[in-house]
Design an enzyme around this catalytic site. Structure first.
Site, PDB file in Angstrom:
ATOM      1  N   ASP A  49       0.831  -1.204   0.000  1.00 60.95           N
ATOM      2  CA  ASP A  49       0.000   0.000   0.000  1.00 60.95           C
ATOM      3  C   ASP A  49       0.863   1.251   0.000  1.00 60.95           C
ATOM      4  O   ASP A  49       1.659   1.461   0.916  1.00 60.95           O
ATOM      5  CB  ASP A  49      -0.909  -0.001   1.232  1.00 60.95           C
ATOM      6  CG  ASP A  49      -1.797   1.223   1.287  1.00 60.95           C
ATOM      7  OD1 ASP A  49      -2.832   1.218   0.593  1.00 60.95           O
ATOM      8  OD2 ASP A  49      -1.455   2.182   2.012  1.00 60.95           O
ATOM      9  N   TYR A  54       3.051  10.124   0.116  1.00 63.33           N
ATOM     10  CA  TYR A  54       3.872   9.555   1.191  1.00 63.33           C
ATOM     11  C   TYR A  54       5.338   9.996   1.040  1.00 63.33           C
ATOM     12  O   TYR A  54       5.886  10.014  -0.060  1.00 63.33           O
ATOM     13  CB  TYR A  54       3.788   8.040   1.196  1.00 63.33           C
ATOM     14  CG  TYR A  54       2.461   7.473   1.664  1.00 63.33           C
ATOM     15  CD1 TYR A  54       1.479   8.278   2.237  1.00 63.33           C
ATOM     16  CD2 TYR A  54       2.187   6.111   1.535  1.00 63.33           C
ATOM     17  CE1 TYR A  54       0.276   7.754   2.662  1.00 63.33           C
ATOM     18  CE2 TYR A  54       0.974   5.577   1.958  1.00 63.33           C
ATOM     19  CZ  TYR A  54       0.027   6.399   2.516  1.00 63.33           C
ATOM     20  OH  TYR A  54      -1.177   5.863   2.933  1.00 63.33           O
ATOM     21  N   SER A 211      -3.921   2.533   9.927  1.00 61.82           N
ATOM     22  CA  SER A 211      -3.579   2.740  11.342  1.00 61.82           C
ATOM     23  C   SER A 211      -4.319   1.756  12.252  1.00 61.82           C
ATOM     24  O   SER A 211      -4.949   2.159  13.237  1.00 61.82           O
ATOM     25  CB  SER A 211      -3.892   4.183  11.759  1.00 61.82           C
ATOM     26  OG  SER A 211      -3.197   4.539  12.927  1.00 61.82           O
ATOM     27  N   LEU A 213      -3.300  -0.089  14.493  1.00 62.42           N
ATOM     28  CA  LEU A 213      -2.768  -0.097  15.865  1.00 62.42           C
ATOM     29  C   LEU A 213      -2.875   1.301  16.481  1.00 62.42           C
ATOM     30  O   LEU A 213      -2.210   1.604  17.468  1.00 62.42           O
ATOM     31  CB  LEU A 213      -1.318  -0.576  15.876  1.00 62.42           C
ATOM     32  CG  LEU A 213      -1.103  -2.009  15.380  1.00 62.42           C
ATOM     33  CD1 LEU A 213       0.386  -2.327  15.300  1.00 62.42           C
ATOM     34  CD2 LEU A 213      -1.818  -3.016  16.282  1.00 62.42           C
ATOM     35  N   THR A 262       5.711  -0.864   9.071  1.00 58.18           N
ATOM     36  CA  THR A 262       6.852  -0.796   9.963  1.00 58.18           C
ATOM     37  C   THR A 262       8.106  -0.954   9.120  1.00 58.18           C
ATOM     38  O   THR A 262       8.088  -1.641   8.098  1.00 58.18           O
ATOM     39  CB  THR A 262       6.813  -1.888  11.053  1.00 58.18           C
ATOM     40  OG1 THR A 262       8.035  -1.850  11.813  1.00 58.18           O
ATOM     41  CG2 THR A 262       6.654  -3.269  10.453  1.00 58.18           C
TER      42      THR A 262
END
Length: 297
Positions: A49, A54, A211, A213, A262
């Site tokens: 993604d 970004y 998002s 988390l 991550t």
């Protein structure tokens, strides 16, 4: 790894690797980026993604450098990217201020830039990144249809849209909008009750969750009681609390596709652990009510 069929000719891995912060890594070399992709592929995570904005409009090129260095990677993955946000950075550094642009000209230019930067001849899924209050659906919809017809984009969807925004755009399109990528997590659970998920479920449209988390907020001291439950369940099932929080989303019948980002290779290697966790109805509500801080009505 389970897969979700978004359209007759497009399916994504149930867990999605997010490239939002790829430019923040100390090592952005093609070799290191390829190692991240390979760590995902080893778990059956094939969907990547991205978005034009970004990294200040750098993430697509960083990812594309890895695809150029190892062209065989492209045939093993699905690329999701987004367009529609214009901010004073990178190639848009001359604009006066941040705004949205869903004109045909901007969408087409963004897609051409994405194809060039990511060294590919097509994007598997293109999303309009944010609802545009100045959108003309009779312009935006046909522009998206034309991209699908051209083969430059296999399928189209949206991100952060409310049901009325979704319906408005879809009303001017021939191609189906195949997903809505929205924020969903234990700490941002409005979508379960405000109609966002119900709207998509009614139409058999699988949502993506960014998002999942809560930007790491799940692990802050003020959420210690919720984290304790996540850790207990994780210990019982041989995974960490992160995997349980993601499994909570996977358990929902809406077929949510969490997007996890991550830069740590060890953490990337554990993303797939979420698929190993069993979350039954009672456990789902245990976590839900702990996140709410009160019993359900």
């Amino acid at each position: 790894m389970d897969r979700v069929q978004l359209s007759p000719d497009l399916e994504l891995s149930r867990l999605v690797y997010g490239l939002w912060r790829i430019g923040d890594d100390a090592d952005t070399s093609p070799k290191h980026v390829e190692a991240k992709v390979e760590a995902c592929l080893a778990q059956g995570i094939t969907t990547m993604d991205n978005a034009d904005i970004y990294g200040g409009y750098t993430a697509e090129a960083i990812f594309g450098a890895a695809l150029k260095a190892s062209p065989s990677l492209r045939d093993r993955i699905e690329i999701v990217t987004k367009c529609g946000i214009v901010a004073p950075a990178g190639r848009h550094s001359a604009v006066r201020g941040k705004h949205y642009d869903t004109s045909a000209e901007h969408i087409n230019a963004s897609v051409e830039a994405s194809l060039r930067d990511m060294a590919t001849d097509h994007v598997d899924l293109l999303l309009i990144h944010r609802p545009d209050p100045f959108m003309d659906p009779d312009v935006t919809g046909p522009a998206l249809d034309a991209l699908v017809t051209s083969g430059k984009v296999r399928a189209v969807g949206v991100s952060n849209f409310r049901p009325h925004d979704f319906s408005l755009l879809q009303s001017s399109m021939e191609s189906p909008l195949v997903t809505n990528q929205i924020e969903i997590s234990l700490l941002v659970a409005d979508a379960f009750t405000n109609g966002d998920l119900a709207y998509l479920q009614e139409r058999a449209i699988a949502p993506m969750a960014w998002s999942p988390l809560a930007g790491g907020s799940l692990f802050k001291p003020e959420n210690r009681s919720l984290l304790a439950i996540l850790e207990r369940i994780g210990t019982e099932q041989g995974v960490d609390a992160t995997a349980v929080a993601i499994a909570w989303l996977l358990a929902h019948p809406a077929k949510i596709l969490p997007v996890l980002g991550t830069n740590n290779l060890d953490r990337i290697g554990k993303i797939g652990d979420a698929a190993k966790v069993t979350v039954d109805r009672q456990t789902w509500f245990d976590l839900y009510t702990a996140a709410l801080g009160k019993p359900v009505p």
